[in-house]
Structures are given as structure tokens and as C-alpha cells.
Design a protein around this motif. Sequence first.
Motif, PDB file in Angstrom:
ATOM      1  N   UNK A 480       0.791  -0.944   0.253  1.00  0.00           N
ATOM      2  CA  UNK A 480       0.234   0.068  -0.542  1.00  0.00           C
ATOM      3  C   UNK A 480       1.001   0.934  -0.025  1.00  0.00           C
ATOM      4  N   UNK A 481       0.569   2.187  -0.712  1.00  0.00           N
ATOM      5  CA  UNK A 481       1.065   3.837  -1.185  1.00  0.00           C
ATOM      6  C   UNK A 481       0.128   4.406  -0.570  1.00  0.00           C
ATOM      7  N   UNK A 482       0.563   5.307   0.024  1.00  0.00           N
ATOM      8  CA  UNK A 482      -0.696   6.176   0.629  1.00  0.00           C
ATOM      9  C   UNK A 482       0.157   7.432  -0.532  1.00  0.00           C
ATOM     10  N   UNK A 483      -1.159   8.306  -0.840  1.00  0.00           N
ATOM     11  CA  UNK A 483      -0.714   9.704  -1.801  1.00  0.00           C
ATOM     12  C   UNK A 483      -0.715  10.945  -0.341  1.00  0.00           C
ATOM     13  N   UNK A 509      -9.288  -2.199   2.304  1.00  0.00           N
ATOM     14  CA  UNK A 509      -8.248  -0.977   3.620  1.00  0.00           C
ATOM     15  C   UNK A 509      -8.975  -0.739   4.058  1.00  0.00           C
ATOM     16  N   UNK A 510      -8.677  -0.580   4.936  1.00  0.00           N
ATOM     17  CA  UNK A 510      -9.319   0.255   6.845  1.00  0.00           C
ATOM     18  C   UNK A 510      -7.765   2.100   6.373  1.00  0.00           C
ATOM     19  N   UNK A 511      -9.011   2.701   7.344  1.00  0.00           N
ATOM     20  CA  UNK A 511      -7.729   4.149   6.648  1.00  0.00           C
ATOM     21  C   UNK A 511      -8.774   4.532   8.153  1.00  0.00           C
ATOM     22  N   UNK A 512      -7.237   5.175   8.859  1.00  0.00           N
ATOM     23  CA  UNK A 512      -7.162   5.690  10.438  1.00  0.00           C
ATOM     24  C   UNK A 512      -6.626   7.270  10.428  1.00  0.00           C
ATOM     25  N   UNK A 513      -7.034   7.337  11.362  1.00  0.00           N
ATOM     26  CA  UNK A 513      -6.464   8.966  11.326  1.00  0.00           C
ATOM     27  C   UNK A 513      -5.897   8.677  12.889  1.00  0.00           C
ATOM     28  N   UNK A 514      -4.293   9.559  13.018  1.00  0.00           N
ATOM     29  CA  UNK A 514      -4.115  10.342  14.258  1.00  0.00           C
ATOM     30  C   UNK A 514      -3.659  11.436  14.302  1.00  0.00           C
ATOM     31  N   UNK A 550      -3.234   7.359   7.726  1.00  0.00           N
ATOM     32  CA  UNK A 550      -3.111   5.604   8.025  1.00  0.00           C
ATOM     33  C   UNK A 550      -3.833   4.538   6.932  1.00  0.00           C
ATOM     34  N   UNK A 551      -3.399   4.131   5.805  1.00  0.00           N
ATOM     35  CA  UNK A 551      -4.012   2.791   5.275  1.00  0.00           C
ATOM     36  C   UNK A 551      -3.418   1.767   5.780  1.00  0.00           C
ATOM     37  N   UNK A 552      -4.333   0.656   5.682  1.00  0.00           N
ATOM     38  CA  UNK A 552      -3.710  -1.008   5.615  1.00  0.00           C
ATOM     39  C   UNK A 552      -4.515  -1.528   5.254  1.00  0.00           C
ATOM     40  N   UNK A 553      -4.045  -2.546   4.768  1.00  0.00           N
ATOM     41  CA  UNK A 553      -4.634  -4.553   4.435  1.00  0.00           C
ATOM     42  C   UNK A 553      -5.626  -4.280   5.259  1.00  0.00           C
ATOM     43  N   UNK A 558       0.234  -6.015   9.203  1.00  0.00           N
ATOM     44  CA  UNK A 558       1.368  -5.648   8.783  1.00  0.00           C
ATOM     45  C   UNK A 558       1.428  -5.067   7.397  1.00  0.00           C
ATOM     46  N   UNK A 559       0.326  -4.346   6.355  1.00  0.00           N
ATOM     47  CA  UNK A 559       0.705  -4.061   5.394  1.00  0.00           C
ATOM     48  C   UNK A 559       0.040  -2.546   5.221  1.00  0.00           C
ATOM     49  N   UNK A 560       0.707  -1.889   5.670  1.00  0.00           N
ATOM     50  CA  UNK A 560      -0.133  -0.458   5.240  1.00  0.00           C
ATOM     51  C   UNK A 560       0.914   0.431   5.150  1.00  0.00           C
ATOM     52  N   UNK A 561       0.607   2.315   4.968  1.00  0.00           N
ATOM     53  CA  UNK A 561       1.170   2.710   4.969  1.00  0.00           C
ATOM     54  C   UNK A 561       1.012   4.477   5.515  1.00  0.00           C
ATOM     55  N   UNK A 562       1.365   4.870   6.249  1.00  0.00           N
ATOM     56  CA  UNK A 562       0.641   6.074   7.106  1.00  0.00           C
ATOM     57  C   UNK A 562       1.444   7.935   6.031  1.00  0.00           C
ATOM     58  N   UNK A 563       0.778   8.921   6.546  1.00  0.00           N
ATOM     59  CA  UNK A 563       1.452  10.318   6.031  1.00  0.00           C
ATOM     60  C   UNK A 563       3.368  10.136   6.419  1.00  0.00           C
ATOM     61  N   UNK A 564       3.442  10.197   5.976  1.00  0.00           N
ATOM     62  CA  UNK A 564       5.421  10.732   5.623  1.00  0.00           C
ATOM     63  C   UNK A 564       5.808  11.310   6.902  1.00  0.00           C
ATOM     64  N   UNK A 565       4.720  12.840   6.749  1.00  0.00           N
ATOM     65  CA  UNK A 565       5.352  13.582   7.544  1.00  0.00           C
ATOM     66  C   UNK A 565       3.590  14.183   8.211  1.00  0.00           C
ATOM     67  N   UNK A 566       3.873  14.453   9.225  1.00  0.00           N
ATOM     68  CA  UNK A 566       2.254  15.455  10.598  1.00  0.00           C
ATOM     69  C   UNK A 566       2.464  16.264   9.263  1.00  0.00           C
TER      70      UNK A 566
END
Length: 869
Positions: A480-483, A509-514, A550-553, A558-566
Motif C-alpha cells: 500500500x502507498x498513501x498518496x 483497506x481500513x483507514x485511520x487517523x491520529x 494510515x491505510x491498512x490492508x 502488517x501491510x500499511x502505509x501512513x503519512x510521511x510527515x505530520x
Amino acid sequence: MIPSVQLCEKKYRFIIVLVLAFFAIGNSYANRNIKFSVDMSLMVSQGKFNATTDAVYLKGTFNNWASTTPMTKGSNNVYSITLSLADYSYHEYKYFINTPGAANGGWEGNFPIAASGNRPIGLGTADLTLAVLTYNDGDMNQYKSTTHFNFYYTSQENAIIDDYSTKLENSFERITTELQTTVGAKIDIYIYKSLAVFHLVDGYPEMADWGTGTAWGKKVITVVSPTTVGYNGAVDVLIHEFTHVVEAWKTTVVLPAWLNEGVACYYGRNAPESYEGQTSFRNYIKSLIQLSGKPLIELVFNGNEGYTWSTSMTYFIAMTKGEPALAQFVQNMNYPALGFSNLNALQLAWWAFLDQFVNTQTKSNVKFSVNMADMIKYGYFEPGADHVYVRGGFNSWGSTRLSLESGTVYSVTIPMSQYYFVEYKFYTDNPTAPGSGWESDFNTLSGYSANRCFTLSGGDVTLSTAEFHFPLPSIDLNKLTLRTPTKPGIIIAGDTTQIAWEITNVANINISFTDDNGTHYQTIGTNINTADKKLNWVVANTLSSDCKIRITDATNASNFDESDNTFRIVKPNDIGGPYLMDKNTVTLLHFDNSLGNRSNLSQNAFGDTANITQVSGLPADLGNCISTASPIMVPHCDALNLTGDWTIEAWVKLTSYTASYYMYIINKPGNLDAYESNYSLQVNPYWGNIFYGFYFSAANSRIGLTSVSPSLNQWYHVAFIRDTKLSQISVIVHDKDRNLVSQLSTPYTGTAVYLSTQNLQIGTGLTGFIDEVRISNVVRSFINTDIDEPEHDKEFLIYPNPSNGIVHISGVNDLSKCQISITDISGKCVQARVSGDLNTLNLQHLDKGIYFIRVTDAENTHTEKVVLN
């Protein structure tokens, strides 16, 4: 010898040729006093000349190269002598020193202009004080060698020489290919530090100031320093002169000036002539024809318009016979091979062409087509929702929309004036497309333009179907690659933004926020199908600088990607923003990582996204801003023509005042005269560097209001308002802390407003930075209300937090009299109103998670995050 010059005639810029003829000294002419000077300070500092014991002589053809003219020492080791020389005479000379053991026996070395290696000088009819030269051109001690050129220059050019030489190298292949020529040796280029020195070294000290470059045969070019004249124009002159060198390698005959110069001006430029510039050029030719008729081509350099006519002749040959035929004609000037019996036949055909050339009403249909298949595949274009446009000089880089033709191919046919060189690119309004929707730059299509290019001659054209040009992402389809969002930036609470991801083989995918940089994540959505590659998200009503997505399979955590920066979530503010879009917002530009327009009433801006930057002093909740190193534009649309109430506003920081009278913050130029604008907000140096809002009710009918002068290197929020109910215009200025600096108003009469079809311009002629541009078709209020973020409000408090569902609120008198709303992490309102006893809420019926409680009493609105365990 071919010295080039630059001339500004009205709004038209030309590079033309000055041919100086000096009469042979056979008749009797008056003598003139000519003062020669040479600077010996460099030789003194190097220990190669002793100013106490050594002497300097001027030797030349005027004194039979004898040591009969010792020079007099002046200040700063500058030696001078004045000679009496005849009008219209030509001489060669050098400086000579008697220093024992001096290099070259005391003589200066050889120079590049005259075949003899001497310094040349041709005189006119005036007394002259010549520029001070450095002995042996010792200050020309810098050297740079590139693939095809050797550059000799002073240290003055060190800051620009890399770019300057690269621009010339970039033109080498293009020009040699177009003229079908091989240049058989490296070319020496001498860059002189000032106009006066350049003119003297070239041998023509009385040359006009527009003389800035010369080509000497096949191997030598001399130019004036690009640091002392307009830089882009200096690059054009350099490439123009190089084209003359290529012609010298190509031709087997002596080219007349009309062909030699026409070809150099046709090919010899750093960038394509703008569409507007081409229109001005042909309109100028039309005015010349109306004034004095069409000239004989062989006589055009007897007057003042040699460049103009020779360029149009070259263009005629290229357009009607083709550029290969033009190259062959440069080689041998064979008229029958070109399709003409002689010069007279070419002359008549050119005259006939000019009638078509100046008639912009003669149209050809041009069909543009683009295949969006790859853009669709990677999720950068959604058929039915997104649109694709063609933008170029022909529509002032506005937007002409293409329609679906078949499959994934979109097309449009546009009638365009004949005989234009056309630059264009395709563009999409998809908010996540690379390059803010623009196609990527091209490096090889024309050799000197980053845009798509074609030349429209005399007939209809169907261009080949193009593939939308963008960088293909390098991704692993099994991951997964978050754009977006991935970059640092600011998002406004309550706004709708897009969460997007790259194409993937993962099905759901599941999508979450922090909001605490990953310590806790809250679910936004589960089992979301990845085929759409995006999800619209109502931004959480939280205030934090530590946010990520964050996006998660859905089947493999274990297959996820999240924002590179806050990124940061901020609340909308009343003065200066950041603003949310509403129905009255015509344009809203935040300049955070893109030139995207938050309003759907006008399009995204276009310009150089490299100018988006961070600048100190800007209120922290505004994020990035844009440098005015180059202006940006919003394509014209009907909504941008304001006729009633309006509010035009922006943050601005000036770093210097300019000599220009046009330092525009925001401007909607007029069609016939750019100054006669639909509306303008500027800083006006002519009146003392003051904020100035104005508009035109009709041609030559300006209505305006002046305000205060901003200090340099300080941020200001400035608004220009037209209130039709009060028949009043106002300019309101706040400082960086949103404190009122000035509020000035003046009445106006009449209701008319001058309309235009020009693009909206932002930052034209202004040196500094701009942010948070908003244009509204309503009068906005700028009363300074509470702008502190709720987290700084210590009186309002929700506790305990986290909570099991029973929460207490302090800071309000009676909760039952307040408006209360509760939203979850996705922005969904889960309960519009909650009843409580004075200051207690029961939320036990809600699921565990993060919620946002918004409480509005008679005076304030408070928002607080609460976590339910």
C-alpha cells in the motif's frame, strides 16, 4: 562583423543588427580629441609593473607603433593620454610597458577581434573619453570550458556563468540540427564587464547602448555582461550570435543582411516567442505596412526596421517551404531550389504572404486529442467527475475543455489564427493529480521549451493523439502507498479533503487517523474498496500539529502505509483565514503544497509550484505561502468578473519596493489596456509605496482608494471591499497579529464595472510573498473576534478525559441553554444535541472512540476532543 542589439519599440522587443560603416580616410575630415586610458593596478598588485619607475605607452597605427606617446599616471594607477585623430578614421593599437623582463617584451598579448591581434577602433565625429581598459585585459582571468564553447570573463560573471553557459549549450543541438550544419571547432566567447568596455573592445566606442553582442566569423563571439543588462535578453543575444556562427559554418556564399539576420532572429532565442508577443509582432508589421507600404527586402537595412522585415521573410520561407529548404537556402541562396526564379519572385511571394500574416481573422481548425488511460489507471483521473483541458498561449493559458470522444480519448477542435508557433499542455482538475494537474515538463519536444509545441501554417491540423504526460509512480502493487496527505501542511477543521492512495492489488483497506503522531489511531472507515483510489474525508474537528493518516490492508495488518510527515489541523479564523469555502467564495488559495483552488467557482491557479515556501513571521495557522519570484494566474471564468459587492483579500509581505508602477497583489487586467482592470489591489510606488485598491467603471474611468504604506519584511492582511449598498469602497489593513492598522473608505458613484476576459493575476511586479488569497462576491466583515485556538482557553474544560461516558463541562453557565453538537472522527454528526443537568453530559450510549463536542453559548463557541473508553 555582426553586432546585435536590443530595441524596445512600444511593447515589442526585437533583437536587431547594427551595421556600422566607416569611411576610408581619403577625404579631409576634422580631427577629434580621443582620450585613451589603461588601468595598471592589477599589474602593480602582481608585482609586474612598478608605478614609480616604469612607463606606459600607447602604440598604434596613428604613431607608427613608436614609443612617442608616453601616458600620464592618474589616480588608482590609471594611465591616460589624449590624441587628435581624424573623423571616420580606423586604427589599431596596443598598450606597451618598459618594465624590465616584462612578458611579451612589454607588449600586450593578442586580442580576439582583429585578425592582427591588435585592439581595433573606428571613430565617428565626436570627442571621446574612452572606457578604461585593464592592461592586457588582465581582469578577464576567469575561464570555463563546456562541450562546444570556451568562455572568457571577469569574476563579475561567476554567479551566473553556469546557467548562462548551460542555456547556450542547450541551444547547440537544436540550432545546428535545424540548419543542418556541423560546427567544426569550439567557439570562444568573451564576456566584457560593461557596455562601454564591450563597445571599445569591439572597436566601436560610439555604438548605441542597445549594441550588446557580436559574432566574428566561425569562432569568436563577444558580448556584454548579462549582469549589467536584462538577463533573459542577454541570453537571447548570446544565442542569436551563436546562430550567426552556425550560419558562417553553413553558408558557401556571402549572405545578405536580410537573410543573415532573419535566420539568426528566427532560430536564435532562448525561449519561444509568447503567443501575445507574436500577435504584437504581426500587428506591428501591419502598422508599418499601413504607414509606408511593403519594402524591397534588399533595402530593409537601409532603414530602421531591418530586423522586423527580415524576420518576417525568414518566417515566410520556413512556413511555406519548410525549415530544411530554409537551411539549404542559407547554404547557397539557390532561388530555383527554393521554388522562385530569382529574388524578385521571392519578393512578390513574400508580399502576398504578408497580407495573410497580418490578417488574424483567417483561421485554421486545430484538433487536440489526449488519451487519459494511464491517468485513469493510476487514479489521477476519474471519468465523469474530472475534466481535462488544453491550455496554451492561444487562450492566454486559460482552459479549453476537451470532451470524451471514445474510450479514454478526449478531444476538442479550436479555430486558431494561422501562422503561429503554439505552445500548450494538457491539464486536469483532479485534485490529486501530479503537478497540480499540469502535464510534466518536456525536454525534447522542441529543444527549447518545456511545453508541447507545434507550428500552425496555412491549413487545418489534426494533431496526433497524445498520452497525458506525467511521471509514472514506482510502486509495488502488493503493498500500500498513501498518496495524500503525506506532506507537512495545514488542513482546516471541518473542511473536506481527499485521502488518496496509489493503484494496488490489495482489495480492501481500513483507514485511520491520529492526532498524536501515532500513539493512538481512530478508525475513519473499514473494508473500503481500493478501486476508487480515494475517499473524501470531512476533516476532524480537532486542533493538533501531530496528525497523520494510515491505510491498512483489511486482511493483513502488517501491510500499511501512513503519512510521511505530520500535518496540522487548525480552525478557520475570522480575519485573514485560513478560510473554509462557502457559496460566496469565488477563489480561495491556501498555497499549502499546491496551487489548488478550494472554490469550485473558478479553476486551480497555474504557475511555478517551486515558489511555494515557508516564510518567517506569517501567522502559524496559515502554513506555507508563495514567493512572487514569478506571478501565478487563475484562468478567466465568468465568476471572476465581479460586478456587484466584492471582497478581495490576501496576506502580503514585501521584501523590496521596485521602480515599477505596477506592484500587483491581485489584479484582473483589462483586455485592451491591462491597467484598466476589472479590479486591482496593489502597492503603488508612484504614490509612496501605499496600498491601493481600484477598479474601472469604463475605459479611462478609474475609481480608487489609497491607504497606508506597508513596512518592508512585515506581514500584512489587506482587503479591498466594494459595498454597493453603501456605494462605498474600502481598504482595510491588519498586521501579522490581526490587529487593525488602517480602515479607509470613500464613496463612489455609478454602478458600472469594466469587465475583461483576462486571467486573474497574483503577484505581478511585486517582490515578496503572498498567502491566503480569497475573492468573494459579497462584503466580508473584518471585526477582530477571538482567534485563539480552543486548546488555549483554560476556562472551558471537559472532564474527565478520557471518560467512561459521563463528562462535566466548566466554562458555561447553563448547558441546557447552549447549542451542542457531537461529531465522530470522520466528521459525522452522531447526535445534534445532548441534554444535561447544568454542566453534565451522559454519553454512555455512544461507542468507544474519539469525539468532538462543540458547545455554543450566547457569546462563544468552544470545541474540545473527548476520548470514550
